[in-house]
Design a protein around this motif. Sequence first.
Motif, PDB file in Angstrom:
ATOM      1  N   ALA A  11       0.834  -1.196   0.000  1.00 22.55           N
ATOM      2  CA  ALA A  11       0.000   0.000   0.000  1.00 22.55           C
ATOM      3  C   ALA A  11       0.873   1.251   0.000  1.00 22.55           C
ATOM      4  O   ALA A  11       0.520   2.274  -0.599  1.00 22.55           O
ATOM      5  CB  ALA A  11      -0.918  -0.009   1.220  1.00 22.55           C
ATOM      6  N   LEU A  12       2.030   1.155   0.649  1.00 17.89           N
ATOM      7  CA  LEU A  12       2.972   2.270   0.694  1.00 17.89           C
ATOM      8  C   LEU A  12       4.389   1.722   0.765  1.00 17.89           C
ATOM      9  O   LEU A  12       4.678   0.836   1.565  1.00 17.89           O
ATOM     10  CB  LEU A  12       2.688   3.153   1.915  1.00 17.89           C
ATOM     11  N   GLN A  13       5.260   2.275  -0.080  1.00 19.19           N
ATOM     12  CA  GLN A  13       6.678   1.915  -0.058  1.00 19.19           C
ATOM     13  C   GLN A  13       7.485   3.207  -0.130  1.00 19.19           C
ATOM     14  O   GLN A  13       7.413   3.936  -1.126  1.00 19.19           O
ATOM     15  CB  GLN A  13       7.040   1.014  -1.226  1.00 19.19           C
ATOM     16  N   ILE A  14       8.221   3.500   0.929  1.00 18.27           N
ATOM     17  CA  ILE A  14       9.089   4.681   0.967  1.00 18.27           C
ATOM     18  C   ILE A  14      10.529   4.195   1.044  1.00 18.27           C
ATOM     19  O   ILE A  14      10.873   3.379   1.903  1.00 18.27           O
ATOM     20  CB  ILE A  14       8.762   5.572   2.184  1.00 18.27           C
ATOM     21  N   GLU A  15      11.359   4.710   0.151  1.00 13.78           N
ATOM     22  CA  GLU A  15      12.738   4.249   0.082  1.00 13.78           C
ATOM     23  C   GLU A  15      13.693   5.435   0.049  1.00 13.78           C
ATOM     24  O   GLU A  15      13.639   6.264  -0.864  1.00 13.78           O
ATOM     25  CB  GLU A  15      12.953   3.385  -1.166  1.00 13.78           C
ATOM     26  N   GLY A  16      14.550   5.526   1.068  1.00 13.83           N
ATOM     27  CA  GLY A  16      15.617   6.528   1.102  1.00 13.83           C
ATOM     28  C   GLY A  16      15.136   7.955   1.002  1.00 13.83           C
ATOM     29  O   GLY A  16      15.798   8.797   0.384  1.00 13.83           O
ATOM     30  N   LEU A  17      14.008   8.272   1.640  1.00 17.97           N
ATOM     31  CA  LEU A  17      13.408   9.599   1.497  1.00 17.97           C
ATOM     32  C   LEU A  17      14.112  10.637   2.358  1.00 17.97           C
ATOM     33  O   LEU A  17      14.296  10.457   3.566  1.00 17.97           O
ATOM     34  CB  LEU A  17      11.927   9.541   1.883  1.00 17.97           C
ATOM     35  N   SER A  18      14.491  11.745   1.710  1.00 18.47           N
ATOM     36  CA  SER A  18      15.016  12.905   2.423  1.00 18.47           C
ATOM     37  C   SER A  18      14.201  14.130   2.021  1.00 18.47           C
ATOM     38  O   SER A  18      13.844  14.292   0.853  1.00 18.47           O
ATOM     39  CB  SER A  18      16.496  13.131   2.107  1.00 18.47           C
ATOM     40  N   VAL A  19      13.910  14.976   2.995  1.00 19.92           N
ATOM     41  CA  VAL A  19      13.079  16.163   2.774  1.00 19.92           C
ATOM     42  C   VAL A  19      13.762  17.372   3.372  1.00 19.92           C
ATOM     43  O   VAL A  19      14.312  17.320   4.477  1.00 19.92           O
ATOM     44  CB  VAL A  19      11.678  15.981   3.413  1.00 19.92           C
ATOM     45  N   ARG A  20      13.679  18.478   2.620  1.00 17.83           N
ATOM     46  CA  ARG A  20      14.265  19.735   3.083  1.00 17.83           C
ATOM     47  C   ARG A  20      13.225  20.829   3.087  1.00 17.83           C
ATOM     48  O   ARG A  20      12.301  20.838   2.279  1.00 17.83           O
ATOM     49  CB  ARG A  20      15.427  20.152   2.174  1.00 17.83           C
ATOM     50  N   TYR A  21      13.407  21.770   3.999  1.00 15.36           N
ATOM     51  CA  TYR A  21      12.655  23.021   4.004  1.00 15.36           C
ATOM     52  C   TYR A  21      13.651  24.135   3.695  1.00 15.36           C
ATOM     53  O   TYR A  21      14.621  24.342   4.438  1.00 15.36           O
ATOM     54  CB  TYR A  21      11.991  23.262   5.356  1.00 15.36           C
ATOM     55  N   GLY A  22      13.435  24.819   2.566  1.00 15.51           N
ATOM     56  CA  GLY A  22      14.408  25.818   2.145  1.00 15.51           C
ATOM     57  C   GLY A  22      15.720  25.157   1.767  1.00 15.51           C
ATOM     58  O   GLY A  22      15.770  24.007   1.321  1.00 15.51           O
ATOM     59  N   ARG A  23      16.800  25.865   1.973  1.00 12.74           N
ATOM     60  CA  ARG A  23      18.116  25.341   1.603  1.00 12.74           C
ATOM     61  C   ARG A  23      18.886  24.746   2.774  1.00 12.74           C
ATOM     62  O   ARG A  23      19.872  24.033   2.569  1.00 12.74           O
ATOM     63  CB  ARG A  23      18.958  26.451   0.976  1.00 12.74           C
ATOM     64  N   SER A  24      18.431  25.022   4.004  1.00 10.00           N
ATOM     65  CA  SER A  24      19.289  24.683   5.137  1.00 10.00           C
ATOM     66  C   SER A  24      18.702  23.669   6.112  1.00 10.00           C
ATOM     67  O   SER A  24      19.449  23.068   6.891  1.00 10.00           O
ATOM     68  CB  SER A  24      19.642  25.956   5.918  1.00 10.00           C
ATOM     69  N   VAL A  25      17.382  23.471   6.108  1.00  8.57           N
ATOM     70  CA  VAL A  25      16.763  22.605   7.109  1.00  8.57           C
ATOM     71  C   VAL A  25      16.421  21.251   6.497  1.00  8.57           C
ATOM     72  O   VAL A  25      15.591  21.168   5.592  1.00  8.57           O
ATOM     73  CB  VAL A  25      15.485  23.246   7.693  1.00  8.57           C
TER      74      VAL A  25
END
Length: 255
Positions: A11-25
């Motif tokens: 139903a859901l497969q997440i692999e190696g997920l990275s998330v940023r807010y702006g350029r620094s967070v």
Amino acid sequence: MRVAHGDSAPALQIEGLSVRYGRSVTALRDVSLTVADGEVVTLMGLNGAGKSTLARAITGLLPAQGGSISAGAITSFGAPLTRRSPRAIVRHGVAQALEGRRIFGAMTVAENLDMGGTTVGANELKANRSRMMELFPRLAERHDQAAGLLSGGEQQMLAVARALMSSPRLLILDEPTLGLSPKLVTHVRDTIRAIRTAGTSVLLIEQNATMALAVADRGYVIEHGRIVHEATAAELRADTGLQRLLLGLGSEDAA
């Protein structure tokens, strides 16, 4: 609602997920997570750990918060979600009950439900509305009442029911017990079980570890944007280190 099949794509497969807010967070770092078809999986962690960011990434709401996916992939039943709009993701079968309920206070209960069913046809909308009245009798009693006049627990019921109006194959519940009494927490737990029995997979994002592990098959623990632990619900309930981390495991009956 659909009937789950154990041999289908997750139903859901997440692999190696990275998330940023702006350029620094960087809010998420190399997160991998799976929800099998027909499974309830809980994601637990303290405030600020990255739980809601993960939910936004799945449902396409991340750009509205100034975030972006910098690495990794998200798929649902074999189809990619990472470049789809929120509406397209709902049409695909992924719905979310947002943290903080986010109901439309000036609209009636019935109107709120119909807003959740804008991606389905008229016949399915009618059938889903009837099913929500059976699943949440309290909402049936307040069918024509302004949603803003509901109690906190009733508003939470409405938020979950509204998400279910789109006939999702995967439901994401973001902190559904936040601010609720122990009696209503029990009702939420039982509702999740009923949703799962009807064939909808669930990703339960929760701080209440007792409730979450009472209803889930497996769980993940997230800390500072990283998954730090994954195990079955039974293994997590027996983990004394997790008890100290999440503060409060065992504080209520999890039967």
